[in-house]
Design a protein around this motif. Structure first.
Motif, PDB file in Angstrom:
ATOM      1  N   CYS A   1      49.801  44.279  51.605  1.00 16.12           N
ATOM      2  CA  CYS A   1      49.911  43.056  50.807  1.00 16.12           C
ATOM      3  C   CYS A   1      49.012  41.965  51.365  1.00 16.12           C
ATOM      4  O   CYS A   1      48.766  41.890  52.571  1.00 16.12           O
ATOM      5  CB  CYS A   1      51.352  42.557  50.804  1.00 16.12           C
ATOM      6  N   SER A   2      48.569  41.116  50.480  1.00 18.96           N
ATOM      7  CA  SER A   2      47.815  39.922  50.877  1.00 18.96           C
ATOM      8  C   SER A   2      48.785  38.939  51.529  1.00 18.96           C
ATOM      9  O   SER A   2      49.993  38.963  51.259  1.00 18.96           O
ATOM     10  CB  SER A   2      47.185  39.267  49.643  1.00 18.96           C
ATOM     11  N   GLU A   3      48.269  38.078  52.380  1.00 22.55           N
ATOM     12  CA  GLU A   3      49.119  37.075  53.024  1.00 22.55           C
ATOM     13  C   GLU A   3      49.757  36.189  51.954  1.00 22.55           C
ATOM     14  O   GLU A   3      49.104  35.775  51.005  1.00 22.55           O
ATOM     15  CB  GLU A   3      48.332  36.235  54.022  1.00 22.55           C
ATOM     16  N   GLY A   4      51.039  35.934  52.143  1.00 19.64           N
ATOM     17  CA  GLY A   4      51.823  35.185  51.167  1.00 19.64           C
ATOM     18  C   GLY A   4      52.696  36.110  50.341  1.00 19.64           C
ATOM     19  O   GLY A   4      53.755  35.708  49.855  1.00 19.64           O
ATOM     20  N   GLN A   5      52.270  37.355  50.191  1.00 22.77           N
ATOM     21  CA  GLN A   5      53.067  38.352  49.502  1.00 22.77           C
ATOM     22  C   GLN A   5      53.939  39.091  50.514  1.00 22.77           C
ATOM     23  O   GLN A   5      53.618  39.130  51.695  1.00 22.77           O
ATOM     24  CB  GLN A   5      52.178  39.368  48.777  1.00 22.77           C
ATOM     25  N   VAL A   6      55.017  39.692  50.026  1.00 24.05           N
ATOM     26  CA  VAL A   6      55.943  40.419  50.872  1.00 24.05           C
ATOM     27  C   VAL A   6      56.049  41.849  50.362  1.00 24.05           C
ATOM     28  O   VAL A   6      56.251  42.079  49.166  1.00 24.05           O
ATOM     29  CB  VAL A   6      57.344  39.749  50.866  1.00 24.05           C
ATOM     30  N   TRP A   7      55.916  42.821  51.286  1.00 18.52           N
ATOM     31  CA  TRP A   7      56.030  44.230  50.933  1.00 18.52           C
ATOM     32  C   TRP A   7      57.448  44.547  50.489  1.00 18.52           C
ATOM     33  O   TRP A   7      58.420  44.192  51.151  1.00 18.52           O
ATOM     34  CB  TRP A   7      55.641  45.104  52.126  1.00 18.52           C
ATOM     35  N   ASN A   8      57.566  45.213  49.333  1.00 17.37           N
ATOM     36  CA  ASN A   8      58.860  45.632  48.810  1.00 17.37           C
ATOM     37  C   ASN A   8      58.909  47.153  48.874  1.00 17.37           C
ATOM     38  O   ASN A   8      58.290  47.833  48.064  1.00 17.37           O
ATOM     39  CB  ASN A   8      59.034  45.138  47.371  1.00 17.37           C
ATOM     40  N   ASN A   9      59.626  47.690  49.853  1.00 21.27           N
ATOM     41  CA  ASN A   9      59.686  49.134  50.078  1.00 21.27           C
ATOM     42  C   ASN A   9      60.378  49.864  48.927  1.00 21.27           C
ATOM     43  O   ASN A   9      60.120  51.040  48.697  1.00 21.27           O
ATOM     44  CB  ASN A   9      60.392  49.434  51.405  1.00 21.27           C
TER      45      ASN A   9
ATOM     46  N   ASN B   1      46.613  30.668  49.778  1.00 28.12           N
ATOM     47  CA  ASN B   1      45.201  30.365  49.982  1.00 28.12           C
ATOM     48  C   ASN B   1      45.005  29.679  51.318  1.00 28.12           C
ATOM     49  O   ASN B   1      45.853  28.883  51.745  1.00 28.12           O
ATOM     50  CB  ASN B   1      44.691  29.449  48.863  1.00 28.12           C
ATOM     51  N   TYR B   2      43.897  29.988  51.965  1.00 30.88           N
ATOM     52  CA  TYR B   2      43.595  29.425  53.285  1.00 30.88           C
ATOM     53  C   TYR B   2      42.149  28.969  53.329  1.00 30.88           C
ATOM     54  O   TYR B   2      41.278  29.635  52.771  1.00 30.88           O
ATOM     55  CB  TYR B   2      43.761  30.494  54.380  1.00 30.88           C
ATOM     56  N   ILE B   3      41.912  27.861  54.042  1.00 36.89           N
ATOM     57  CA  ILE B   3      40.538  27.578  54.430  1.00 36.89           C
ATOM     58  C   ILE B   3      40.225  28.531  55.579  1.00 36.89           C
ATOM     59  O   ILE B   3      41.134  29.108  56.179  1.00 36.89           O
ATOM     60  CB  ILE B   3      40.319  26.086  54.808  1.00 36.89           C
TER      61      ILE B   3
ATOM     62  N   PRO C   1      48.592  47.553  46.327  1.00 35.23           N
ATOM     63  CA  PRO C   1      49.191  47.111  45.065  1.00 35.23           C
ATOM     64  C   PRO C   1      49.214  45.594  44.929  1.00 35.23           C
ATOM     65  O   PRO C   1      49.265  44.868  45.922  1.00 35.23           O
ATOM     66  CB  PRO C   1      50.612  47.676  45.145  1.00 35.23           C
ATOM     67  N   ASP C   2      49.151  45.158  43.688  1.00 36.45           N
ATOM     68  CA  ASP C   2      49.299  43.735  43.349  1.00 36.45           C
ATOM     69  C   ASP C   2      48.246  42.847  44.005  1.00 36.45           C
ATOM     70  O   ASP C   2      48.498  41.670  44.273  1.00 36.45           O
ATOM     71  CB  ASP C   2      50.717  43.245  43.694  1.00 36.45           C
ATOM     72  N   THR C   3      47.067  43.423  44.281  1.00 31.68           N
ATOM     73  CA  THR C   3      45.977  42.603  44.817  1.00 31.68           C
ATOM     74  C   THR C   3      45.417  41.743  43.695  1.00 31.68           C
ATOM     75  O   THR C   3      45.032  42.264  42.653  1.00 31.68           O
ATOM     76  CB  THR C   3      44.853  43.485  45.399  1.00 31.68           C
ATOM     77  N   PRO C   4      45.395  40.434  43.889  1.00 26.84           N
ATOM     78  CA  PRO C   4      44.870  39.568  42.834  1.00 26.84           C
ATOM     79  C   PRO C   4      43.344  39.621  42.769  1.00 26.84           C
ATOM     80  O   PRO C   4      42.677  39.963  43.737  1.00 26.84           O
ATOM     81  CB  PRO C   4      45.352  38.178  43.253  1.00 26.84           C
ATOM     82  N   VAL C   5      42.840  39.271  41.615  1.00 26.62           N
ATOM     83  CA  VAL C   5      41.397  39.189  41.408  1.00 26.62           C
ATOM     84  C   VAL C   5      40.958  37.841  41.956  1.00 26.62           C
ATOM     85  O   VAL C   5      41.154  36.810  41.326  1.00 26.62           O
ATOM     86  CB  VAL C   5      41.056  39.290  39.900  1.00 26.62           C
ATOM     87  N   ARG C   6      40.417  37.862  43.172  1.00 23.90           N
ATOM     88  CA  ARG C   6      39.987  36.595  43.781  1.00 23.90           C
ATOM     89  C   ARG C   6      39.111  36.836  45.001  1.00 23.90           C
ATOM     90  O   ARG C   6      38.793  37.957  45.327  1.00 23.90           O
ATOM     91  CB  ARG C   6      41.189  35.716  44.119  1.00 23.90           C
ATOM     92  N   LEU C   7      38.782  35.762  45.680  1.00 28.63           N
ATOM     93  CA  LEU C   7      37.953  35.793  46.879  1.00 28.63           C
ATOM     94  C   LEU C   7      38.856  35.929  48.108  1.00 28.63           C
ATOM     95  O   LEU C   7      39.914  35.313  48.176  1.00 28.63           O
ATOM     96  CB  LEU C   7      37.146  34.506  46.990  1.00 28.63           C
TER      97      LEU C   7
ATOM     98  N   CYS D   1      40.684  30.615  50.002  1.00 24.82           N
ATOM     99  CA  CYS D   1      40.544  32.027  49.657  1.00 24.82           C
ATOM    100  C   CYS D   1      41.751  32.804  50.170  1.00 24.82           C
ATOM    101  O   CYS D   1      42.513  32.326  50.997  1.00 24.82           O
ATOM    102  CB  CYS D   1      39.270  32.603  50.280  1.00 24.82           C
ATOM    103  N   GLY D   2      41.887  34.030  49.689  1.00 20.20           N
ATOM    104  CA  GLY D   2      42.958  34.898  50.115  1.00 20.20           C
ATOM    105  C   GLY D   2      42.664  35.545  51.457  1.00 20.20           C
ATOM    106  O   GLY D   2      41.548  35.482  51.967  1.00 20.20           O
TER     107      GLY D   2
END
Length: 176
Positions: free
Chosen positions: A51-59, A70-72, A122-128, A167-168
């Motif tokens: 998962c991307s940071e901010g998201q939580v893995w759901n087993n 988002n982070y600088i 999974p659930d990777t957003p379309v972004r930078l 960015c992510g």
């Protein structure tokens, strides 16, 4: 007279993959799923957070819940340190921001919007997404160091962004 302006998207995007004309660059068989929110790329030896940071893995669902944060650039690097200093993740305390080439290694060239294997990530957003690689005069013929490399998962190419852009982040560790 009062008017209400409603903005609707002109079109919605869904991942498109050209499986009949382009070979997979990150086939699912190349990865070992550890069922703890991590996955190892057997080709590179890198262990990734699914998962991307901010998201939580759901087993239970096998997906990533929530929205990414988002982070600088500076805060993206600090996020890895924060994870490591606050209990780690999946039993590991050496997570880091991937360099540009590592991040490019998970791009799925046969897909776009997003250009990533959604079975593996999974659930990777379309972004930078940020990498740890700063832009240097040698890499882009620039004078300042206010830029860093990242990867856009729209089409899977690298970009050089202002370090103050939001960015992510997807964290990685070396398995070897």
């Amino acid at each position: 007279m009062n008017y209400l302006l409603v903005l609707l998207p002109l079109s919605s995007y869904a991942q498109t993959c050209q499986t009949s004309s382009i070979l997979a660059t990150t086939p699912s068989a190349q990865f070992t799923d550890h069922a703890d929110g991590t996955i190892t790329d057997t080709k590179t030896g890198l262990k990734w957070k699914k998962c991307s940071e901010g998201q939580v893995w759901n087993n239970v669902t096998g997906g990533c819940d929530g929205s990414i944060t988002n982070y600088i650039w500076k805060n993206a690097i600090q996020q890895a340190q924060s994870i490591n200093n606050n209990g780690g993740f999946a039993g590991y305390f050496d997570w880091r921001l991937p360099n540009k080439n590592e991040l490019l290694s998970i791009v799925e060239n046969q897909c776009s919007w997003p250009a990533i294997n959604l079975t593996v990530f999974p659930d990777t957003p379309v972004r930078l997404f940020w990498s740890s690689s700063p832009v240097t005069p040698e890499t882009l013929f620039v004078k300042d160091s206010d830029r860093a490399w990242g990867v856009t998962f729209y089409y899977g190419n690298s970009f050089d962004g202002d370090k103050n852009d939001n960015c992510g982040v997807r964290l990685v560790r070396s398995e070897l």
